[in-house]
Design a protein around this motif. Sequence first.
Motif, PDB file in Angstrom:
ATOM      1  N   GLU A 131       0.488  -1.256   0.076  1.00 52.18           N
ATOM      2  CA  GLU A 131       0.388  -0.090  -0.118  1.00 52.18           C
ATOM      3  C   GLU A 131       0.843   1.275   0.323  1.00 52.18           C
ATOM      4  O   GLU A 131       0.684   2.193  -0.573  1.00 52.18           O
ATOM      5  CB  GLU A 131      -1.205   0.440   1.510  1.00 52.18           C
ATOM      6  CG  GLU A 131      -2.016  -1.218   1.015  1.00 52.18           C
ATOM      7  CD  GLU A 131      -2.891  -0.731   2.059  1.00 52.18           C
ATOM      8  OE1 GLU A 131      -2.928   0.325   2.959  1.00 52.18           O
ATOM      9  OE2 GLU A 131      -3.794  -1.397   1.809  1.00 52.18           O
ATOM     10  N   LEU A 132       2.110   1.569   0.183  1.00 49.38           N
ATOM     11  CA  LEU A 132       3.269   2.531   0.332  1.00 49.38           C
ATOM     12  C   LEU A 132       3.667   2.376  -1.128  1.00 49.38           C
ATOM     13  O   LEU A 132       4.429   3.837  -0.984  1.00 49.38           O
ATOM     14  CB  LEU A 132       4.328   2.401   2.048  1.00 49.38           C
ATOM     15  CG  LEU A 132       3.647   2.102   3.405  1.00 49.38           C
ATOM     16  CD1 LEU A 132       4.451   2.288   4.237  1.00 49.38           C
ATOM     17  CD2 LEU A 132       2.819   3.123   3.207  1.00 49.38           C
ATOM     18  N   ILE A 133       3.718   1.136  -1.773  1.00 47.62           N
ATOM     19  CA  ILE A 133       4.187   1.681  -2.750  1.00 47.62           C
ATOM     20  C   ILE A 133       4.487   2.337  -4.490  1.00 47.62           C
ATOM     21  O   ILE A 133       2.893   1.671  -4.498  1.00 47.62           O
ATOM     22  CB  ILE A 133       5.030   0.235  -3.269  1.00 47.62           C
ATOM     23  CG1 ILE A 133       5.872  -0.805  -2.460  1.00 47.62           C
ATOM     24  CG2 ILE A 133       6.218   0.556  -4.635  1.00 47.62           C
ATOM     25  CD1 ILE A 133       6.105  -2.350  -3.134  1.00 47.62           C
ATOM     26  N   ILE A 134       4.121   2.736  -4.452  1.00 48.87           N
ATOM     27  CA  ILE A 134       3.434   3.807  -6.284  1.00 48.87           C
ATOM     28  C   ILE A 134       3.776   2.953  -6.885  1.00 48.87           C
ATOM     29  O   ILE A 134       4.897   2.009  -7.641  1.00 48.87           O
ATOM     30  CB  ILE A 134       4.218   4.932  -6.392  1.00 48.87           C
ATOM     31  CG1 ILE A 134       4.640   6.124  -5.448  1.00 48.87           C
ATOM     32  CG2 ILE A 134       3.772   5.364  -7.737  1.00 48.87           C
ATOM     33  CD1 ILE A 134       5.918   7.286  -5.836  1.00 48.87           C
ATOM     34  N   PRO A 135       2.359   2.491  -7.290  1.00 44.24           N
ATOM     35  CA  PRO A 135       2.163   1.808  -9.094  1.00 44.24           C
ATOM     36  C   PRO A 135       2.876   1.950  -9.748  1.00 44.24           C
ATOM     37  O   PRO A 135       2.747   1.910 -10.189  1.00 44.24           O
ATOM     38  CB  PRO A 135       0.656   1.854  -8.721  1.00 44.24           C
ATOM     39  CG  PRO A 135       0.227   2.570  -7.922  1.00 44.24           C
ATOM     40  CD  PRO A 135       1.447   2.823  -7.274  1.00 44.24           C
ATOM     41  N   GLY A 136       3.391   0.411 -10.004  1.00 48.08           N
ATOM     42  CA  GLY A 136       4.047   0.445 -10.886  1.00 48.08           C
ATOM     43  C   GLY A 136       5.621   0.797 -10.882  1.00 48.08           C
ATOM     44  O   GLY A 136       6.437   0.691 -12.267  1.00 48.08           O
ATOM     45  N   THR A 137       6.652   1.230  -9.783  1.00 52.03           N
ATOM     46  CA  THR A 137       7.184   1.551  -9.269  1.00 52.03           C
ATOM     47  C   THR A 137       8.088   0.590  -7.731  1.00 52.03           C
ATOM     48  O   THR A 137       7.409   0.086  -7.775  1.00 52.03           O
ATOM     49  CB  THR A 137       7.469   2.975  -9.206  1.00 52.03           C
ATOM     50  OG1 THR A 137       7.219   3.467  -7.961  1.00 52.03           O
ATOM     51  CG2 THR A 137       6.546   3.810 -10.192  1.00 52.03           C
ATOM     52  N   HIS A 138       8.724   1.220  -7.714  1.00 51.88           N
ATOM     53  CA  HIS A 138      10.461   0.418  -7.045  1.00 51.88           C
ATOM     54  C   HIS A 138      10.322   1.415  -5.525  1.00 51.88           C
ATOM     55  O   HIS A 138      11.025   1.066  -5.072  1.00 51.88           O
ATOM     56  CB  HIS A 138      11.007  -0.234  -7.081  1.00 51.88           C
ATOM     57  CG  HIS A 138      10.861  -1.599  -7.895  1.00 51.88           C
ATOM     58  ND1 HIS A 138      10.632  -2.391  -7.725  1.00 51.88           N
ATOM     59  CD2 HIS A 138      11.554  -1.640  -8.907  1.00 51.88           C
ATOM     60  CE1 HIS A 138      10.672  -3.861  -8.135  1.00 51.88           C
ATOM     61  NE2 HIS A 138      10.716  -3.043  -9.505  1.00 51.88           N
TER      62      HIS A 138
END
Length: 212
Positions: free
Chosen positions: A161-168
């Motif tokens: 939930e903390l990760i920007i979608p499609g990124t690391h």
Amino acid sequence: MHKISELKVLYFGTPVVLIGSRNEDGSANLAPMSSAWWLGRSCMLGLGNSAQTAANMLRERECVLNLAPSSMVDAVDRLALLTGKTVITDRRLRQGYRHERDKFGAARLTEQAADLVRAPRVKECPIQLECMVDTTHPFGGPETNATAFHVRVVRAHVDEELIIPGTHYVDPLKWDPLIMKFCEFFGGGQNVHPSRLAEGWEMPHQLQRAVG
């Protein structure tokens, strides 16, 4: 106008980390600290030599850095004046420290196995960094009473939930770290909880609040 001041504490604001380590008998140890900074895949940790965590890291050469959000301030504060050491220095006794073998139980947190190290993760922490100790350095001047640990992150666990979608990348708008500022707990720019540590260190704002 600036004033020359011999500041007692230089904790201007650093994230609170729960360090998971293993005691000599294999049991889990958990300790809060806020003397940490990161660069690349490495982190520098400052620990007093009287701490059980310091002894564990010198022996085991590993740890897990569990980053606490501001919502976990209650659990962190429950750990503030606990030590895994069975022999406690007079100074720490005066500050209110006591021995506690089951740190996870005392904090009401859940031990979780790591992948690459023996040290424990904290299930409730949304960011958990498994680390190996690369080097150690005496720290604190001629009468050294602390050690700087250079640790290398070998695996990172992050709540999706903390990760920007499609990124690391971690979304800074969703990640609200618990910050210790002059021994007080802050989150979202606000003082979020009274601090037992500040009481033990006799910080003047705590004394004023106690008598006010």
